[in-house]
Design a protein around this motif. Structure first.
Motif, PDB file in Angstrom:
ATOM      1  N   ASP A  97      45.335  36.034  51.345  1.00  0.00           N
ATOM      2  CA  ASP A  97      45.086  37.085  50.361  1.00  0.00           C
ATOM      3  C   ASP A  97      43.941  37.993  50.823  1.00  0.00           C
ATOM      4  O   ASP A  97      43.440  37.878  51.937  1.00  0.00           O
ATOM      5  CB  ASP A  97      44.809  36.486  48.981  1.00  0.00           C
ATOM      6  CG  ASP A  97      43.519  35.664  48.941  1.00  0.00           C
ATOM      7  OD1 ASP A  97      42.705  35.768  49.879  1.00  0.00           O
ATOM      8  OD2 ASP A  97      43.328  34.914  47.969  1.00  0.00           O
ATOM      9  N   ASN A  98      43.521  38.908  49.950  1.00  0.00           N
ATOM     10  CA  ASN A  98      42.506  39.892  50.326  1.00  0.00           C
ATOM     11  C   ASN A  98      41.099  39.505  49.895  1.00  0.00           C
ATOM     12  O   ASN A  98      40.223  40.367  49.771  1.00  0.00           O
ATOM     13  CB  ASN A  98      42.870  41.262  49.744  1.00  0.00           C
ATOM     14  CG  ASN A  98      44.078  41.871  50.428  1.00  0.00           C
ATOM     15  OD1 ASN A  98      44.168  41.870  51.651  1.00  0.00           O
ATOM     16  ND2 ASN A  98      45.020  42.377  49.646  1.00  0.00           N
ATOM     17  N   SER A 107      43.067  38.882  56.712  1.00  0.00           N
ATOM     18  CA  SER A 107      43.452  39.181  55.327  1.00  0.00           C
ATOM     19  C   SER A 107      44.740  39.996  55.293  1.00  0.00           C
ATOM     20  O   SER A 107      44.854  41.034  55.941  1.00  0.00           O
ATOM     21  CB  SER A 107      42.335  39.948  54.617  1.00  0.00           C
ATOM     22  OG  SER A 107      41.195  39.137  54.458  1.00  0.00           O
ATOM     23  N   ILE A 240      40.430  33.290  44.997  1.00  0.00           N
ATOM     24  CA  ILE A 240      41.706  33.988  45.106  1.00  0.00           C
ATOM     25  C   ILE A 240      41.491  35.485  44.892  1.00  0.00           C
ATOM     26  O   ILE A 240      41.071  35.930  43.830  1.00  0.00           O
ATOM     27  CB  ILE A 240      42.723  33.437  44.087  1.00  0.00           C
ATOM     28  CG1 ILE A 240      43.003  31.958  44.368  1.00  0.00           C
ATOM     29  CG2 ILE A 240      44.014  34.243  44.132  1.00  0.00           C
ATOM     30  CD1 ILE A 240      43.887  31.298  43.336  1.00  0.00           C
ATOM     31  N   ASN A 241      41.766  36.277  45.932  1.00  0.00           N
ATOM     32  CA  ASN A 241      41.594  37.733  45.911  1.00  0.00           C
ATOM     33  C   ASN A 241      40.196  38.160  45.457  1.00  0.00           C
ATOM     34  O   ASN A 241      40.012  39.259  44.925  1.00  0.00           O
ATOM     35  CB  ASN A 241      42.652  38.394  45.021  1.00  0.00           C
ATOM     36  CG  ASN A 241      44.009  38.441  45.696  1.00  0.00           C
ATOM     37  OD1 ASN A 241      44.117  38.810  46.864  1.00  0.00           O
ATOM     38  ND2 ASN A 241      45.044  38.057  44.972  1.00  0.00           N
TER      39      ASN A 241
END
Length: 257
Positions: A97-98, A107, A240-241
Motif C-alpha cells: 500500500d501507500n 509502495s 495501513i495506507n
C-alpha cells in the motif's frame, strides 16, 4: 539584478510549472516578461542516494538487538477463514500500500505479505496487542529467513507519533521480488546490519535470529499456526495506507516526504 531560486520537489508528484521574470531597469522600473510555456513533469521514486540517507537515519535510532524465533502476521478472523475456505490455505501476496514515505520504490509496486518479528523485551515473545486483528499466524523464522534469502531496506517513517517504523524486504534469491529489489533498494548483509540478522552458530550450526529494539519492524515476505491473541486490537497503531509525518526530523530527508 538577478534572483535565482530552487525548489525541493517531492517524489512521485505531478508538477505544472510556468515562469515569469522581472528585471530592474536603470530608471528604477521593472521590465516584466511574458509567461513561459507551461512545463508538466512527474518526479520519480527515491533514488539510491535518497534511500542511503534514509537508511542512515534509521540506523541512528535502531536499538540493541533482541533474539526472536518466529515471524507472525495479525489479522481479523475473517481473513484467516477466507484463506482456508477459498484460497486453499494460502495467504496470497498483495501490492504494497501507500503507507510510509511518499517516494519509497516499493509502495504501490512490490507484491508481498507483511509479517512482523518484534518481541516484548521482558518475555522474548511477540506482543499480545496488535493493530491489525486478534488472530495471529506464526511461522518459524528459518522457514522464511535463511542463507538463501536476500534482505533489503525499504523505508523508514513515523505517523505523527513517537513510534518509528522500518520496512524491510525478505526475498528468496532469484525470485521476482528479489529481481525487483536489486538496483532499487539498499541490500543489507543478513548477518551484520542494525535491524534484522540471521547468523549460524559455530558449534551446532543452527540459525539464530535477532531484531532491533526501539523501531517497529515490518517485513514484506514472499506455513505455521493461527491462534487468537490475548491482548487488545490497537487500531490507532495500524500502518495501513498511513501517511508519513513530513515534519519529523528523525525520519525525513531533504528531498521531501
Amino acid at each position: 539584478m538577478t534572483v535565482r531560486g530552487h525548489w525541493f520537489l517531492s517524489p512521485r508528484t505531478d508538477y505544472t510549472v510556468a515562469v515569469q521574470t522581472a528585471s530592474k531597469q536603470s530608471d528604477g522600473n521593472y521590465a516584466v516578461s511574458e509567461w513561459s510555456e507551461i512545463i508538466e513533469f512527474y518526479t520519480a521514486d527515491y533514488s539510491a542516494v535518497h534511500l542511503a540517507q534514509l537508511l542512515e537515519k534509521a540506523e541512528g535510532v535502531a536499538g540493541r538487538m533482541l533474539s526472536f524465533s518466529v515471524f507472525y502476521r495479525n489479522q481479523q478472523e475473517d481473513y484467516f477463514n477466507k484463506t482456508r475456505e477459498t484460497q486453499d490455505n494460502r495467504m496470497l501476496p498483495a501490492v504494497k500500500d501507500n503507507s510510509g514515505s511518499h517516494g519509497s520504490p516499493i509502495s504501490g509496486k512490490l507484491e508481498g505479505i507483511y509479517f512482523s518479528c518484534n518481541t516484548e523485551f521482558n518475555t522474548g515473545k511477540p506482543p499480545q496487542d496488535s493493530p491489525y486483528g486478534r488472530y495471529r499466524f506464526e511461522i518459524q523464522a528459518e522457514a522464511l529467513f535463511n542463507t538463501k534469502t536476500n534482505l533489503y531496506f525499504g523505508d523508514f517513517y513515523c505517523m505523527y507519533t513517537a513510534y518509528h517504523y522500518v520496512i524491510l524486504v525478505l526475498a528468496p534469491e532469484g525470485y521476482p521480488g528479489d529481481l525487483f529489489c536489486k538496483g532499487r533498494l539498499p541490500a543489507l548483509d543478513i548477518s551484520d546490519n542494525r535491524f534484522l540478522t540471521c547468523t549460524q552458530e559455530e558449534e551446532e550450526g543452527r540459525l539464530v535470529f535477532h531484531h532491533a529494539q526501539d523501531v517497529i519492524l515490518e517485513v514484506d515476505l514472499a506455513l505455521g499456526s493461527v491462534e487468537e491473541i490475548q491482548g487488545h486490537q490497537l487500531s490507532s497503531m495500524s500502518t495501513i495506507n498511513a501517511k508519513k509525518d513530513p515534519s519529523c526530523k528523525t525520519c525525513n530527508i531533504s528531498v521531501g516526504r
